[in-house]
Scaffold this active site. Structure first.
Site, PDB file in Angstrom:
ATOM      1  N   GLY A  75       0.760  -1.270   0.057  1.00 48.79           N
ATOM      2  CA  GLY A  75       0.043   0.057  -0.111  1.00 48.79           C
ATOM      3  C   GLY A  75       1.006   1.247  -0.094  1.00 48.79           C
ATOM      4  O   GLY A  75       2.019   1.195  -0.556  1.00 48.79           O
ATOM      5  N   CYS A  76       0.293   2.150   0.537  1.00 44.57           N
ATOM      6  CA  CYS A  76       1.072   3.502   0.525  1.00 44.57           C
ATOM      7  C   CYS A  76       2.416   3.381   1.345  1.00 44.57           C
ATOM      8  O   CYS A  76       2.000   2.982   2.621  1.00 44.57           O
ATOM      9  CB  CYS A  76       0.072   4.655   1.271  1.00 44.57           C
ATOM     10  SG  CYS A  76       0.931   6.274   1.247  1.00 44.57           S
ATOM     11  N   PHE A  77       3.382   4.003   0.890  1.00 42.45           N
ATOM     12  CA  PHE A  77       4.687   3.834   1.478  1.00 42.45           C
ATOM     13  C   PHE A  77       4.809   4.601   2.956  1.00 42.45           C
ATOM     14  O   PHE A  77       5.403   4.438   3.854  1.00 42.45           O
ATOM     15  CB  PHE A  77       5.958   4.219   0.783  1.00 42.45           C
ATOM     16  CG  PHE A  77       5.939   5.336  -0.240  1.00 42.45           C
ATOM     17  CD1 PHE A  77       5.344   6.438  -0.071  1.00 42.45           C
ATOM     18  CD2 PHE A  77       6.673   4.931  -1.391  1.00 42.45           C
ATOM     19  CE1 PHE A  77       5.407   7.579  -0.708  1.00 42.45           C
ATOM     20  CE2 PHE A  77       6.813   5.977  -2.347  1.00 42.45           C
ATOM     21  CZ  PHE A  77       6.076   7.310  -1.899  1.00 42.45           C
ATOM     22  N   TRP A  78       3.904   5.715   2.860  1.00 41.43           N
ATOM     23  CA  TRP A  78       3.785   6.494   4.203  1.00 41.43           C
ATOM     24  C   TRP A  78       3.441   5.541   5.333  1.00 41.43           C
ATOM     25  O   TRP A  78       3.925   5.846   6.411  1.00 41.43           O
ATOM     26  CB  TRP A  78       2.735   7.819   4.032  1.00 41.43           C
ATOM     27  CG  TRP A  78       2.965   8.653   3.044  1.00 41.43           C
ATOM     28  CD1 TRP A  78       4.214   8.985   2.434  1.00 41.43           C
ATOM     29  CD2 TRP A  78       2.034   9.612   2.407  1.00 41.43           C
ATOM     30  NE1 TRP A  78       4.126   9.914   1.443  1.00 41.43           N
ATOM     31  CE2 TRP A  78       2.679  10.441   1.627  1.00 41.43           C
ATOM     32  CE3 TRP A  78       0.678   9.882   2.915  1.00 41.43           C
ATOM     33  CZ2 TRP A  78       1.928  11.411   0.788  1.00 41.43           C
ATOM     34  CZ3 TRP A  78       0.167  11.094   2.145  1.00 41.43           C
ATOM     35  CH2 TRP A  78       0.894  11.695   1.247  1.00 41.43           C
ATOM     36  N   TYR A  82      -5.137  11.628   5.926  1.00 42.62           N
ATOM     37  CA  TYR A  82      -4.690  10.357   5.522  1.00 42.62           C
ATOM     38  C   TYR A  82      -3.718   9.596   6.434  1.00 42.62           C
ATOM     39  O   TYR A  82      -4.448   8.516   7.005  1.00 42.62           O
ATOM     40  CB  TYR A  82      -3.990  10.524   3.976  1.00 42.62           C
ATOM     41  CG  TYR A  82      -3.806   9.223   3.571  1.00 42.62           C
ATOM     42  CD1 TYR A  82      -4.691   8.540   2.734  1.00 42.62           C
ATOM     43  CD2 TYR A  82      -2.479   8.335   4.131  1.00 42.62           C
ATOM     44  CE1 TYR A  82      -4.047   7.217   2.060  1.00 42.62           C
ATOM     45  CE2 TYR A  82      -2.178   7.047   3.519  1.00 42.62           C
ATOM     46  CZ  TYR A  82      -3.020   6.701   2.628  1.00 42.62           C
ATOM     47  OH  TYR A  82      -2.724   5.394   1.997  1.00 42.62           O
TER      48      TYR A  82
END
Length: 178
Positions: free
Chosen positions: A13-16, A156
């Site tokens: 998913g999102c690397f953050w 987010y």
């Protein structure tokens, strides 16, 4: 402490979110957001977001194997994302958000394969995590590094990264609070 660090690379998913989760772990020295698993050389975030580069958003984790081993990193990885979601995690959709383990040697490959095989027996749906050798890792732009730490109140991050961080803090050996 070990004389040399080892490296692991994961995308889920999102690397953050994945970066924020791994940053919590004792024995993890650095976590770098980036791109891997595709065909475009030195891609930008905007290019990766199109889904046309073949790359996934990933994190590269440098860790001290005397404090945390690869097996525990794999456990954390599969705890903070859903490996049965094909080309997506939560609200993020596209091949760039796929579940992928990019192994650095045969030992990592074997551990990842065994873990995925075990998970396949636990989930009702198929585990779709890709297992591939790491070829090239491209560091993401600076604004994506330590994003959660720099932007903890971002909506987010509040809804997607924070729960992963809390799960890691509850279930694993986290770094002491500053």
């Amino acid at each position: 402490m070990s004389d040399s660090l080892e490296t692991a690379t994961f995308g889920g998913g999102c690397f953050w979110c994945i970066e924020a989760a791994f940053e919590e772990l004792a024995g993890v020295e650095t976590v770098t957001s980036g791109y891997a698993g595709g065909h475009t050389e030195d891609p930008t975030y905007e290019e990766v977001c199109t889904g046309n580069t073949g790359h996934a958003e990933v994190v590269q984790v440098e860790y001290d194997p005397d404090v945390i081993d690869y097996q525990e990193l794999i456990e954390v990885f599969f705890t903070v994302h859903d490996p049965t979601q094909l080309n997506r995690q939560g609200p993020d959709v596209g091949t760039q958000y796929r579940s992928i383990v990019l192994y650095h040697d045969d030992t990592q490959r074997r551990i990842a394969e065994e873990f995925v095989d075990a998970l396949d027996r636990v989930y009702d749906d198929d585990v779709v995590t890709e297992l591939e050798p790491i070829e090239t890792f491209y560091r993401a732009e600076e604004k994506h590094q330590n994003y959660f730490a720099k932007n903890p109140n971002d909506a987010y991050c509040t809804f997607h990264a924070q729960p992963k961080v809390e799960k890691v803090r509850e279930k694993f050996d986290a770094k002491p609070a500053n």
